[in-house]
Design a protein around this motif. Structure first.
Motif, PDB file in Angstrom:
ATOM      1  N   PRO A 115      16.659 -27.977  14.781  1.00 41.08           N
ATOM      2  CA  PRO A 115      17.626 -27.014  15.338  1.00 41.08           C
ATOM      3  C   PRO A 115      16.933 -25.808  15.976  1.00 41.08           C
ATOM      4  CG  PRO A 115      17.527 -26.776  12.964  1.00 41.08           C
ATOM      5  CD  PRO A 115      16.623 -27.923  13.317  1.00 41.08           C
ATOM      6  N   VAL A 116      16.525 -25.973  17.222  1.00 35.83           N
ATOM      7  CA  VAL A 116      15.892 -24.892  17.980  1.00 35.83           C
ATOM      8  C   VAL A 116      16.677 -24.673  19.265  1.00 35.83           C
ATOM      9  CG1 VAL A 116      13.824 -24.170  19.239  1.00 35.83           C
ATOM     10  CG2 VAL A 116      13.588 -25.360  17.050  1.00 35.83           C
ATOM     11  N   PRO A 117      17.093 -23.448  19.579  1.00 37.61           N
ATOM     12  CA  PRO A 117      16.891 -22.258  18.756  1.00 37.61           C
ATOM     13  C   PRO A 117      17.854 -22.233  17.571  1.00 37.61           C
ATOM     14  CG  PRO A 117      18.144 -21.685  20.715  1.00 37.61           C
ATOM     15  CD  PRO A 117      17.783 -23.133  20.845  1.00 37.61           C
ATOM     16  N   LEU A 118      17.369 -21.727  16.477  1.00 40.36           N
ATOM     17  CA  LEU A 118      18.143 -21.653  15.245  1.00 40.36           C
ATOM     18  C   LEU A 118      18.884 -20.304  15.191  1.00 40.36           C
ATOM     19  CD1 LEU A 118      18.862 -22.743  12.408  1.00 40.36           C
ATOM     20  CD2 LEU A 118      16.684 -21.807  11.595  1.00 40.36           C
ATOM     21  N   THR A 119      20.183 -20.387  14.928  1.00 39.15           N
ATOM     22  CA  THR A 119      20.997 -19.167  14.840  1.00 39.15           C
ATOM     23  C   THR A 119      20.570 -18.329  13.642  1.00 39.15           C
ATOM     24  OG1 THR A 119      22.883 -20.263  15.864  1.00 39.15           O
ATOM     25  CG2 THR A 119      23.357 -18.306  14.525  1.00 39.15           C
ATOM     26  N   VAL A 120      20.298 -17.063  13.896  1.00 42.91           N
ATOM     27  CA  VAL A 120      19.901 -16.134  12.830  1.00 42.91           C
ATOM     28  C   VAL A 120      20.704 -14.848  12.985  1.00 42.91           C
ATOM     29  CG1 VAL A 120      18.005 -14.750  11.865  1.00 42.91           C
ATOM     30  CG2 VAL A 120      17.546 -17.059  12.720  1.00 42.91           C
ATOM     31  N   ILE A 121      21.219 -14.341  11.897  1.00 45.70           N
ATOM     32  CA  ILE A 121      21.807 -12.997  11.884  1.00 45.70           C
ATOM     33  C   ILE A 121      20.910 -12.144  11.007  1.00 45.70           C
ATOM     34  CG2 ILE A 121      23.798 -11.576  11.267  1.00 45.70           C
ATOM     35  CD1 ILE A 121      25.566 -14.036  11.703  1.00 45.70           C
ATOM     36  N   ALA A 122      20.414 -11.045  11.552  1.00 52.28           N
ATOM     37  CA  ALA A 122      19.452 -10.208  10.822  1.00 52.28           C
ATOM     38  C   ALA A 122      19.477  -8.792  11.373  1.00 52.28           C
ATOM     39  CB  ALA A 122      18.042 -10.782  10.974  1.00 52.28           C
ATOM     40  N   PRO A 123      19.120  -7.810  10.556  1.00 52.29           N
ATOM     41  CA  PRO A 123      18.984  -6.447  11.083  1.00 52.29           C
ATOM     42  C   PRO A 123      17.859  -6.409  12.122  1.00 52.29           C
ATOM     43  CG  PRO A 123      18.967  -6.449   8.671  1.00 52.29           C
ATOM     44  CD  PRO A 123      18.847  -7.873   9.107  1.00 52.29           C
ATOM     45  N   ASP A 124      17.987  -5.526  13.114  1.00 52.57           N
ATOM     46  CA  ASP A 124      16.945  -5.424  14.145  1.00 52.57           C
ATOM     47  C   ASP A 124      15.917  -4.346  13.813  1.00 52.57           C
ATOM     48  OD1 ASP A 124      18.437  -3.186  14.592  1.00 52.57           O
ATOM     49  OD2 ASP A 124      19.068  -3.749  16.624  1.00 52.57           O
ATOM     50  N   SER A 125      15.826  -3.991  12.566  1.00 53.56           N
ATOM     51  CA  SER A 125      14.870  -2.988  12.097  1.00 53.56           C
ATOM     52  C   SER A 125      14.474  -3.333  10.666  1.00 53.56           C
ATOM     53  CB  SER A 125      15.553  -1.614  12.169  1.00 53.56           C
ATOM     54  OG  SER A 125      14.896  -0.658  11.408  1.00 53.56           O
ATOM     55  N   PRO A 126      13.238  -3.056  10.224  1.00 52.60           N
ATOM     56  CA  PRO A 126      12.129  -2.387  10.905  1.00 52.60           C
ATOM     57  C   PRO A 126      11.636  -3.174  12.132  1.00 52.60           C
ATOM     58  CG  PRO A 126      11.725  -2.506   8.534  1.00 52.60           C
ATOM     59  CD  PRO A 126      12.911  -3.362   8.823  1.00 52.60           C
ATOM     60  N   GLU A 127      11.229  -2.401  13.127  1.00 51.68           N
ATOM     61  CA  GLU A 127      10.908  -2.949  14.439  1.00 51.68           C
ATOM     62  C   GLU A 127       9.805  -4.009  14.376  1.00 51.68           C
ATOM     63  OE1 GLU A 127       9.497  -0.956  18.559  1.00 51.68           O
ATOM     64  OE2 GLU A 127      10.692   0.286  17.222  1.00 51.68           O
ATOM     65  N   GLU A 128       8.770  -3.730  13.579  1.00 56.48           N
ATOM     66  CA  GLU A 128       7.617  -4.640  13.547  1.00 56.48           C
ATOM     67  C   GLU A 128       8.007  -6.015  13.021  1.00 56.48           C
ATOM     68  OE1 GLU A 128       3.049  -4.664  11.814  1.00 56.48           O
ATOM     69  OE2 GLU A 128       4.329  -2.937  11.473  1.00 56.48           O
ATOM     70  N   GLU A 129       8.755  -6.029  11.938  1.00 55.20           N
ATOM     71  CA  GLU A 129       9.192  -7.304  11.361  1.00 55.20           C
ATOM     72  C   GLU A 129      10.148  -8.019  12.316  1.00 55.20           C
ATOM     73  OE1 GLU A 129       8.812  -4.544   9.722  1.00 55.20           O
ATOM     74  OE2 GLU A 129       7.728  -5.005   7.881  1.00 55.20           O
ATOM     75  N   PHE A 130      11.043  -7.263  12.930  1.00 57.47           N
ATOM     76  CA  PHE A 130      12.002  -7.884  13.850  1.00 57.47           C
ATOM     77  C   PHE A 130      11.276  -8.513  15.032  1.00 57.47           C
ATOM     78  CE2 PHE A 130      15.076  -7.839  17.373  1.00 57.47           C
ATOM     79  CZ  PHE A 130      16.053  -8.631  16.804  1.00 57.47           C
ATOM     80  N   ARG A 131      10.240  -7.850  15.502  1.00 58.05           N
ATOM     81  CA  ARG A 131       9.484  -8.372  16.642  1.00 58.05           C
ATOM     82  C   ARG A 131       8.848  -9.727  16.303  1.00 58.05           C
ATOM     83  NH1 ARG A 131       4.510  -8.300  17.838  1.00 58.05           N
ATOM     84  NH2 ARG A 131       3.976  -6.887  16.149  1.00 58.05           N
ATOM     85  N   LEU A 132       8.344  -9.858  15.077  1.00 59.22           N
ATOM     86  CA  LEU A 132       7.744 -11.132  14.669  1.00 59.22           C
ATOM     87  C   LEU A 132       8.753 -12.283  14.749  1.00 59.22           C
ATOM     88  CD1 LEU A 132       5.685  -9.982  11.556  1.00 59.22           C
ATOM     89  CD2 LEU A 132       4.766 -10.813  13.726  1.00 59.22           C
ATOM     90  N   LEU A 133       9.993 -11.977  14.414  1.00 58.99           N
ATOM     91  CA  LEU A 133      11.027 -13.013  14.474  1.00 58.99           C
ATOM     92  C   LEU A 133      11.513 -13.238  15.901  1.00 58.99           C
ATOM     93  CD1 LEU A 133      13.315 -12.017  11.453  1.00 58.99           C
ATOM     94  CD2 LEU A 133      11.558 -13.780  11.518  1.00 58.99           C
ATOM     95  N   SER A 134      11.734 -12.144  16.618  1.00 61.28           N
ATOM     96  CA  SER A 134      12.451 -12.247  17.894  1.00 61.28           C
ATOM     97  C   SER A 134      11.569 -12.755  19.025  1.00 61.28           C
ATOM     98  CB  SER A 134      13.059 -10.890  18.267  1.00 61.28           C
ATOM     99  OG  SER A 134      12.037  -9.924  18.397  1.00 61.28           O
ATOM    100  N   THR A 135      10.259 -12.672  18.897  1.00 60.06           N
ATOM    101  CA  THR A 135       9.393 -13.116  19.991  1.00 60.06           C
ATOM    102  C   THR A 135       8.912 -14.557  19.804  1.00 60.06           C
ATOM    103  OG1 THR A 135       7.456 -12.217  18.870  1.00 60.06           O
ATOM    104  CG2 THR A 135       8.547 -10.779  20.475  1.00 60.06           C
ATOM    105  N   SER A 136       9.378 -15.203  18.751  1.00 56.71           N
ATOM    106  CA  SER A 136       8.860 -16.548  18.460  1.00 56.71           C
ATOM    107  C   SER A 136       9.444 -17.611  19.376  1.00 56.71           C
ATOM    108  CB  SER A 136       9.171 -16.913  17.011  1.00 56.71           C
ATOM    109  OG  SER A 136      10.559 -17.110  16.850  1.00 56.71           O
ATOM    110  N   GLY A 137      10.623 -17.356  19.940  1.00 58.57           N
ATOM    111  CA  GLY A 137      11.269 -18.337  20.804  1.00 58.57           C
ATOM    112  C   GLY A 137      12.031 -19.416  20.061  1.00 58.57           C
TER     113      GLY A 137
END
Ligand SMILES: [Zn+2]
Length: 246
Positions: free
Chosen positions: A86-108
């Protein structure tokens, strides 16, 4: 609904245990609630094809999301080997802290919706409502309803006056009980105590309370159970790889 505990510890596991993560099956749909360290291996024991409909992350502390970074590898690798994942996989998550969110959001591999207070999402015939909680980083509780049944998962939170109202009438309250009464002297504002969770369960009139997010540093389940069930008798302490029908 069927809830399976993949991991019940935080902020670090007891030996052999895993941090917070749960598989929720609603009919043929499957959700993950958090995916802390050690939980992906447990998930693969149950769902080797990783056919998950969505992941709900209460917050981006590592004990709730560390294995998302490994799930990212798994999905990428399996996809490159021609597997139907299942790619892309639906995720609901806070968009902060920025660093952690970036690790998730830039993976594709993740399709992320930013969490917001009172956000209501539909995943097939499942309804998820988010409620902002009290924790050092943005954190949300989830109220999840399916075919007339309701699970309320607190995520991590300190005491809140509105919690009983928010989870009123839930069939199951899955509550952060990281601390016991003895921990009050260390300052416990980031998590609930077992007594507080029992009080919330009683005031809310839920049918059952599962205590989870146990502190990894001590043999506390008996104390947790005693303190929570003194306020609310229909209490159990989460057991890893055990399933609970809702
Ligand atoms: Zn946390």
């Amino acid at each position: 609904m069927k809830l399976t505990v993949l991991g019940k510890y935080g902020p670090f596991p007891a030996p052999g245990g895993a941090c917070s993560g749960y598989l929720l099956e609603c009919g043929r749909r499957k959700l993950l609630l958090d995916l802390g360290s050690g939980t992906l291996s447990r998930l693969l024991q149950l769902q080797v094809d990783l056919k998950i409909d969505a992941v709900l992350l209460s917050h981006l502390h590592s004990d709730h999301m560390a294995d998302m970074l490994i799930l990212r590898y798994a999905l990428q690798q399996l996809q490159s080997h021609g597997q139907d994942v299942p790619v892309p996989l639906t995720v609901i998550a806070p968009d902060s802290p920025e660093e952690e969110f970036r690790l998730l959001s830039t993976s594709g591999v993740f399709d992320i919706t930013a969490a917001q207070d009172k956000l209501r999402a539909r995943i097939g015939d499942i309804t998820v409502t988010l409620h902002r909680m009290t924790h050092p980083v943005p954190t949300y509780a989830f109220s999840i309803t399916h075919e007339g049944r309701c699970l309320f998962y607190t995520g991590d939170t300190g005491w809140r006056e509105d919690l009983a109202e928010l989870c009123r009438g839930a069939d199951l309250l899955l509550a952060d009980t990281c601390f016991t009464d003895a921990d009050r002297k260390f300052g416990v504002s980031a998590h609930l105590t077992a007594s507080e969770a029992g009080r919330i369960a009683r005031e809310a009139g839920v049918k059952q309370l599962i205590c989870t997010h146990l502190w990894g540093g001590g043999p506390v389940p008996d104390v947790t159970l005693k303190e929570a069930s003194a306020r609310f008798p229909d209490t159990v302490v989460a057991e890893e790889m055990r399933s609970y029908l809702i």
